[in-house]
Design an enzyme around this catalytic site. Structure first.
Site, PDB file in Angstrom:
ATOM      1  CG  HIS A  51      -1.372  -0.551  -0.910  1.00  0.00           C
ATOM      2  ND1 HIS A  51      -0.802  -1.635  -0.278  1.00  0.00           N
ATOM      3  CD2 HIS A  51      -2.200  -1.056  -1.868  1.00  0.00           C
ATOM      4  CE1 HIS A  51      -1.279  -2.748  -0.834  1.00  0.00           C
ATOM      5  NE2 HIS A  51      -2.113  -2.424  -1.798  1.00  0.00           N
ATOM      6  CD  GLU A 103       0.391   0.787   2.314  1.00  0.00           C
ATOM      7  OE1 GLU A 103       1.414   0.549   1.641  1.00  0.00           O
ATOM      8  OE2 GLU A 103      -0.538  -0.040   2.471  1.00  0.00           O
ATOM      9  NE  ARG A 155      -5.456  -2.399  -0.033  1.00  0.00           N
ATOM     10  CZ  ARG A 155      -4.491  -3.112   0.572  1.00  0.00           C
ATOM     11  NH1 ARG A 155      -3.833  -2.605   1.590  1.00  0.00           N
ATOM     12  NH2 ARG A 155      -4.184  -4.314   0.156  1.00  0.00           N
ATOM     13  CG  HIS A 214       3.551  -2.177   0.797  1.00  0.00           C
ATOM     14  ND1 HIS A 214       2.264  -2.343   0.355  1.00  0.00           N
ATOM     15  CD2 HIS A 214       4.348  -2.661  -0.186  1.00  0.00           C
ATOM     16  CE1 HIS A 214       2.286  -2.911  -0.840  1.00  0.00           C
ATOM     17  NE2 HIS A 214       3.539  -3.114  -1.198  1.00  0.00           N
ATOM     18  CD  GLU A 263       3.226  -3.898   4.911  1.00  0.00           C
ATOM     19  OE1 GLU A 263       2.933  -2.718   5.212  1.00  0.00           O
ATOM     20  OE2 GLU A 263       2.517  -4.624   4.189  1.00  0.00           O
TER      21      GLU A 263
HETATM   22 ZN   LIG Z   1       0.558  -1.603   1.282  1.00  0.00          ZN
END
Ligand SMILES: [Zn+2]
Length: 427
Positions: A188, A191, A242, A313, A388
């Site tokens: 993404h 990020e 994104r 991410h 994440e």
């Molecule tokens: Zn992501």
């Protein structure tokens, strides 16, 4: 007059879409933090998420877990009214996104300037005090391959939609047939901390390879950004981009596919959109995106040797394992949970940064077509994780450059545990 009205409606529609054709006007856009206190709230928010009216910076996950939602200026009153009507508590955490984005850009530009001025090594421009552009990252990978040619090798494993190289660094201290830990970042685009953290870990492992004993038994493959077109676009045009940058045939000119909804395992079943303007557009078909096909081919090529696949991410501080497409757990989930626990324990021991562990569906609403699900379900890699990174929403995507190195340091400790585990179990 009718024609003019029609055109105005079209222009308005295109502008209102979350990932429209042009750099969206974020003047007056606000970010709301909402707290679902019941299953009904959560369900309502998920419905809102699927409508594509707002840009969900974090997705609805569980009762009591905050959700951050960005609303364009003209949608701010609508969102406020909607949330009030259903009785969901909300606060505005960013009052003027344009101003905050500008301040963040100035801070990063200044950090880049200082990095350039104080660079101790004229052979590359990379460091971890600022978010760097693709050229600096690739230049650094090439530098590592030249300087540490006995252990590091850089390969271009394909081209992006816009013709950029996709580069991977293979770290191997010799010997063949060793197990592999495969690490990617930046799927993404916005990020940025993900791309920076992967390159940080690559740097530490290559330049200090002697201090990581597990490297005698395990190879590491690093792909700092697997969405280079999107990454560059998020630097030059739209900080909140994104997706990929492919043509979709949308009548509104909307571009790109959510690359983490594009993998061919239960593709498009849940938590995705068929609307090309959506930020969670799954694509015209599975693997419609060349970038994801390129990564898939690398995973397939080494599938029998890859023991762990980590995909980074941001943000939310979660260490997740499959499945994402269903709330059912894989039969061996306990093994995945145990390794995640050990990695997170090491990560947290550095600065006390807290992570949650769990399966993707239990920590986030179901979403099909993710690379981790494909890695486990199709490539047969036992340990696949979506991580994440920082933070939990204080800065969100605008995590200050001063947090790059700390994030890199703590994440490296977690990944070292993974390396040691693979050395011990498969080495
Ligand atoms: Zn992501």
């Amino acid at each position: 007059m009718k024609v003019l009205t029609f055109v105005l409606v079209l222009v308005g529609l295109a502008a209102a879409l979350p990932s429209g054709p042009v750099n969206p006007d974020i003047t007056g856009a606000q970010v709301f933090r909402v707290n679902p206190t019941s299953a009904a709230h959560l369900h309502y928010l998920y419905g809102l998420f699927m409508q594509d009216l707002y840009d969900f910076w974090t997705e609805p996950r569980a009762v009591g877990k905050n959700v951050d939602i960005m609303a364009q200026r003209w949608m701010v009153p609508v969102l406020k009214a909607t949330l009030s009507k259903v009785g969901i508590e909300h606060t505005v955490i960013i009052r003027d996104l344009a101003e905050m984005t500008e301040r963040s850009k100035i801070a990063n530009d200044r950090a880049l300037e200082v990095a350039k001025r104080t660079n101790p090594n004229p052979k590359h421009n990379m460091d971890w005090t600022a978010y760097h552009r693709l050229d600096d990252i690739y230049g650094y990978m090439d530098y590592l391959a030249t300087t540490y040619s006995d252990i590091a090798q850089v390969e271009s494993y394909g081209k992006t939609f816009e013709g950029r190289d996709m580069k991977m660094l293979k770290l191997s201290k010799g010997g063949s047939g060793k197990p592999i830990v495969f690490i990617d970042g930046g799927i993404h685009a916005r990020e940025w901390i993900s791309t920076a953290t992967v390159s940080y870990m690559m740097s530490q492992m290559v330049e200090n390879s002697g201090s990581h004993a597990f490297l005698d038994k395990v190879d590491f493959y690093f792909l700092p950004t697997i969405n280079p077109d999107g990454y560059e676009f998020s630097h030059t045009n739209n900080r909140y981009w994104r997706k990929t940058r492919s043509a979709t045939g949308s009548p509104f000119g909307c571009k790109g596919v959510d690359p983490n909804r594009n993998w061919d395992f239960h593709w498009d079943e849940v938590g995705t959109s068929n609307e090309p303007c959506s930020d969670i557009y799954s694509g015209s078909k599975a693997f419609s995106e060349v970038e994801m096909r390129n990564v898939r081919d690398q995973l397939n090529k080494y599938a029998d040797k890859i023991k762990v696949y980590l995909t980074f991410h941001a943000f939310s501080q979660l260490w997740m394992y499959p499945w994402g497409y269903t709330s059912a757990l894989p039969a061996d989930w306990k093994d995945l949970d145990n390794l995640a626990f050990d990695a997170v324990e090491a990560l947290t021991s550095v600065y006390g940064t807290l992570y949650e562990i769990g399966s993707s569906t239990n920590t986030i609403y179901a979403a099909a077509g993710g690379s981790d699900d494909w890695g486990k379900g199709v490539a047969g890699i036992k340990y696949t994780y979506t991580v994440e990174l920082r933070d939990t929403g204080n800065y969100g995507f605008l995590l200050p450059p001063s947090q790059i190195t700390p994030t890199g340091k703590e994440t490296l400790e977690g990944v070292k545990v993974v390396g040691e585990f693979v050395a011990k179990t498969y080495g």
